[in-house]
Design an enzyme around this catalytic site. Structure first.
Site, mmCIF file in Angstrom:
data_model
loop_
_atom_site.group_PDB
_atom_site.id
_atom_site.type_symbol
_atom_site.label_atom_id
_atom_site.label_comp_id
_atom_site.label_asym_id
_atom_site.label_seq_id
_atom_site.Cartn_x
_atom_site.Cartn_y
_atom_site.Cartn_z
ATOM 1 N N CYS A 1 0.804 -1.050 -0.032
ATOM 2 C CA CYS A 1 0.130 0.035 -0.042
ATOM 3 C C CYS A 1 0.850 1.249 -0.008
ATOM 4 O O CYS A 1 0.371 2.410 -0.516
ATOM 5 C CB CYS A 1 -0.895 0.051 1.301
ATOM 6 N N HIS B 1 -3.318 7.043 3.573
ATOM 7 C CA HIS B 1 -3.757 5.822 2.615
ATOM 8 C C HIS B 1 -5.107 5.250 3.082
ATOM 9 O O HIS B 1 -5.276 5.539 4.504
ATOM 10 C CB HIS B 1 -2.686 4.606 2.937
ATOM 11 N N ASN C 1 -10.171 -0.044 0.372
ATOM 12 C CA ASN C 1 -8.889 -0.021 0.335
ATOM 13 C C ASN C 1 -8.307 -0.414 -1.071
ATOM 14 O O ASN C 1 -8.455 -1.786 -1.576
ATOM 15 C CB ASN C 1 -8.208 -0.973 1.531
HETATM 16 O O1 UT7 Z 1 -3.638 -1.545 3.590
HETATM 17 C C1 UT7 Z 1 -3.377 -2.422 4.557
HETATM 18 C C2 UT7 Z 1 -4.180 -3.598 4.864
HETATM 19 N N1 UT7 Z 1 -5.150 -3.761 5.963
HETATM 20 C C3 UT7 Z 1 -5.604 -2.867 6.759
HETATM 21 O O2 UT7 Z 1 -5.434 -1.589 6.820
HETATM 22 C C4 UT7 Z 1 -6.450 -3.540 7.809
HETATM 23 C C5 UT7 Z 1 -6.128 -3.164 9.330
HETATM 24 N N2 UT7 Z 1 -7.082 -3.812 10.153
HETATM 25 C C6 UT7 Z 1 -8.566 -3.332 10.349
HETATM 26 O O3 UT7 Z 1 -8.769 -2.462 9.528
HETATM 27 C C7 UT7 Z 1 -9.175 -4.132 11.318
HETATM 28 O O4 UT7 Z 1 -8.307 -4.943 12.207
HETATM 29 C C8 UT7 Z 1 -10.416 -5.040 10.600
HETATM 30 C C9 UT7 Z 1 -11.316 -3.966 9.772
HETATM 31 C C10 UT7 Z 1 -9.844 -6.071 9.690
HETATM 32 C C11 UT7 Z 1 -11.258 -5.742 11.447
HETATM 33 O O5 UT7 Z 1 -11.623 -4.760 12.745
HETATM 34 P P1 UT7 Z 1 -11.681 -5.194 14.096
HETATM 35 O O6 UT7 Z 1 -12.381 -4.137 14.823
HETATM 36 O O7 UT7 Z 1 -10.030 -5.402 14.349
HETATM 37 O O8 UT7 Z 1 -12.348 -6.594 14.310
HETATM 38 P P2 UT7 Z 1 -11.667 -7.965 14.785
HETATM 39 O O9 UT7 Z 1 -10.726 -8.691 13.867
HETATM 40 O O10 UT7 Z 1 -11.272 -7.720 16.133
HETATM 41 O O11 UT7 Z 1 -13.204 -8.783 14.776
HETATM 42 C C12 UT7 Z 1 -14.027 -8.667 15.762
HETATM 43 C C13 UT7 Z 1 -15.118 -9.498 15.459
HETATM 44 C C14 UT7 Z 1 -14.867 -10.850 15.501
HETATM 45 O O12 UT7 Z 1 -15.666 -11.629 16.127
HETATM 46 P P3 UT7 Z 1 -15.666 -12.214 17.583
HETATM 47 O O13 UT7 Z 1 -14.437 -13.124 17.627
HETATM 48 O O14 UT7 Z 1 -15.662 -11.044 18.582
HETATM 49 O O15 UT7 Z 1 -17.090 -12.914 17.793
HETATM 50 C C15 UT7 Z 1 -14.690 -11.279 14.179
HETATM 51 O O16 UT7 Z 1 -14.958 -12.641 13.683
HETATM 52 O O17 UT7 Z 1 -15.944 -9.214 14.198
HETATM 53 C C16 UT7 Z 1 -16.006 -10.388 13.443
HETATM 54 N N3 UT7 Z 1 -16.005 -10.121 12.067
HETATM 55 C C17 UT7 Z 1 -16.842 -9.723 11.200
HETATM 56 N N4 UT7 Z 1 -18.042 -9.676 11.506
HETATM 57 C C18 UT7 Z 1 -18.961 -9.396 10.639
HETATM 58 C C19 UT7 Z 1 -14.674 -10.085 11.238
HETATM 59 N N5 UT7 Z 1 -14.813 -9.561 10.063
HETATM 60 C C20 UT7 Z 1 -16.225 -9.250 9.929
HETATM 61 C C21 UT7 Z 1 -17.149 -8.995 8.948
HETATM 62 N N6 UT7 Z 1 -18.545 -8.934 9.188
HETATM 63 N N7 UT7 Z 1 -16.961 -8.679 7.789
#
Ligand code: UT7
Length: 328
Positions: free
Chosen positions: A115, A255, A285
Site C-alpha cells: 500500500c 492511505h 482499500n
Molecule cells: O492496507 C493495509 C491492509 N489492511 C488494513 O489496513 C487492515 C487493518 N485492520 C483493520 O482494519 C481491522 O482490524 C479490521 C477491519 C480488519 C477488523 O476490525 P476489528 O475491529 O479489528 O475486528 P476484529 O478482527 O477484532 O473482529 C471483531 C469481530 C470478530 O468476532 P468475535 O470473535 O468478536 O465474535 C470477527 O470474527 O468481528 C468479526 N468479524 C466480522 N463480523 C462481521 C470480522 N470480520 C467481519 C465481517 N463482518 N466482515
C-alpha cells in the site's frame, strides 16, 4: 525553491464501473452493512471485471495525467508502476503500460511496497529528478486486489477495491514542489499481510490452490496496531525534518485502509478531520492506488490551493511506511 526539486504536473485516476456495496456483501458472506461501516468506514468499492488487469486501469489513469501535464508519451523517461497485483509476475506491468501508451523512450519497471507503493514510487521519481538523470517520470499506483481476495473470508473480502492513480513528475519551476520524502520498512513483519503462494517459496501446485494459498491473508488486528503507529511516525518524522508544523498543513491525504486508522493518524498529529481527505467510504482499500486516487479527487474538489502544504502518508504490507510533503 530547493535545488533540482521536482513537482507533480499531472494527475489522473481510473476505477472499474462495477460497484459492490456492503449490501451486496451481506448476500455473499456472514457480514452486515452496519459492521463494515462502523469498523472500516466503507460503504462501497469498485470491482474489476474478469477481462480487466492492472495495466488497463493504469493506462487510463496515465492518459489523463499525461494530458494534464501536456506531455506526450514519447517524452517520458521512466514509468514506475507500484502494484502487488501485476498483470503477470513478469514482464513488469509498467512494460504493458509503456506498450499501451507508446512511450517508446522510457525505462519501465514495477515496484512492490504494497500500500506504500505510490509513496515509494514518488520518492524514486523525486530522487531521479534531483540527481539530474531524468526529467519526465510517470508514477502509477494500480491494483486489482479483488482478484487475490478470498471471497469466503469475511475478515478480508469486505475491505478491498480496485483502481489506479497516476502522477507525472517533472522538475519544479518555482511554484509547486515536493519538499520532503520519507520511506522505511520493517521486514520482521512480513507474515502479517501476505499472499503466500505463487512465488519461488511456494510455487503454484494443485495443493497450493486447494489450500487457498493464492489469496491474500491478513492478521487484521496486528496490522491495525502497526498501521496507527507507522502512519503517525511517518507523518511526524517528515514534518519535523521539513521544519513544517501540522498547523501549517492544508490537507493530510492518508492511505485509505480504514477510517479508524485515518482518524488515529489525524489525532496523532493534532489535525482536525476537516483537513483530512477521506474517500475510503466509496473505494474501500485500493492499496497502492489509494493515495493517487485521493490526491486527484482532493484537487478536483478544490481542497488544495496553490501554495498549500499537503502531506501524503502510507503504510502497507512488508511492512512498509512512507510520507511525502509537497507544496501544491
Ligand atoms: O492496507 C493495509 C491492509 N489492511 C488494513 O489496513 C487492515 C487493518 N485492520 C483493520 O482494519 C481491522 O482490524 C479490521 C477491519 C480488519 C477488523 O476490525 P476489528 O475491529 O479489528 O475486528 P476484529 O478482527 O477484532 O473482529 C471483531 C469481530 C470478530 O468476532 P468475535 O470473535 O468478536 O465474535 C470477527 O470474527 O468481528 C468479526 N468479524 C466480522 N463480523 C462481521 C470480522 N470480520 C467481519 C465481517 N463482518 N466482515
Amino acid at each position: 525553491m530547493q535545488k533540482n526539486s521536482s513537482m507533480i504536473t499531472g494527475l489522473g485516476y481510473a476505477v472499474p464501473e462495477k460497484v459492490l456495496t456492503n449490501f451486496d456483501l451481506e448476500k455473499m458472506v456472514d457480514t452486515s452493512d452496519e459492521w463494515i461501516r462502523t469498523r472500516t468506514g466503507m460503504s462501497e468499492r469498485h470491482i474489476a471485471d474478469e477481462n480487466t488487469a492492472s495495466s488497463d486501469l493504469s493506462t487510463q489513469a496515465a492518459t489523463i495525467a499525461l494530458a494534464e501535464a501536456k506531455l506526450k508519451p514519447k517524452q517520458l523517461d521512466m514509468i514506475i508502476v507500484a502494484t502487488v497485483t501485476p498483470d503477470t509476475l513478469f514482464p513488469a506491468t509498467a512494460c504493458y503500460v509503456q506498450k499501451n501508451l507508446g512511450a517508446v523512450n522510457a525505462a519501465a519497471f514495477d515496484i512492490n511496497a504494497a500500500c506504500s507503493g505510490f509513496i515509494y514510487g514518488l520518492t524514486m521519481a523525486d530522487a531521479f529528478i534531483r540527481s539530474g538523470f531524468y526529467k519526465n517520470i510517470l508514477v502509477i499506483g494500480a491494483e486489482i486486489l479483488t482478484k487475490i481476495t478470498d471471497w469466503t473470508d469475511r475478515a478480508t473480502c469486505v475491505l478491498f477495491g480496485d483502481g489506479a492513480g497516476a502522477a507525472v513528475v517533472q522538475p519544479a519551476n518555482g511554484g509547486s514542489e515536493i519538499l520532503k520524502t520519507f520511506i522505511k520498512s520493517d521486514g520482521r513483519l512480513t507474515d502479517l499481510l501476505i499472499l503466500p503462494a505463487g512465488g519461488s517459496r511456494i510455487p503454484a501446485t494443485h495443493e497450493s490452490v486447494d489450500k487457498r494459498l493464492h489469496y491474500l491473508r491478513m492478521e487484521g488486528q496486528e496490522v491495525f496496531k502497526y498501521a496507527v503507529k507507522a502512519m503517525g511516525d511517518a507523518a511526524i518524522e517528515t514534518l519535523k525534518s521539513a521544519g513544517v508544523s501540522s498547523d501549517e498543513l492544508a490537507l493530510l491525504i492518508p492511505h485509505q485502509a480504514n477510517i479508524r486508522i485515518i482518524q488515529a493518524t489525524a489525532r496523532r498529529i493534532k489535525l482536525p478531520m476537516e483537513k483530512v481527505m477521506v474517500n475510503v467510504d466509496r473505494y474501500g482499500n485500493t492499496s497502492a492506488a489509494s493515495i493517487p486516487i485521493a490526491l486527484t479527487e482532493s484537487i478536483q474538489q478544490g481542497r488544495l490551493k496553490r501554495g498549500d502544504y499537503c502531506l501524503l502518508v502510507s503504510f502497507g504490507g512488508g511492512f512498509t511506511m512512507g510520507a511525502v510533503l509537497f507544496k501544491y
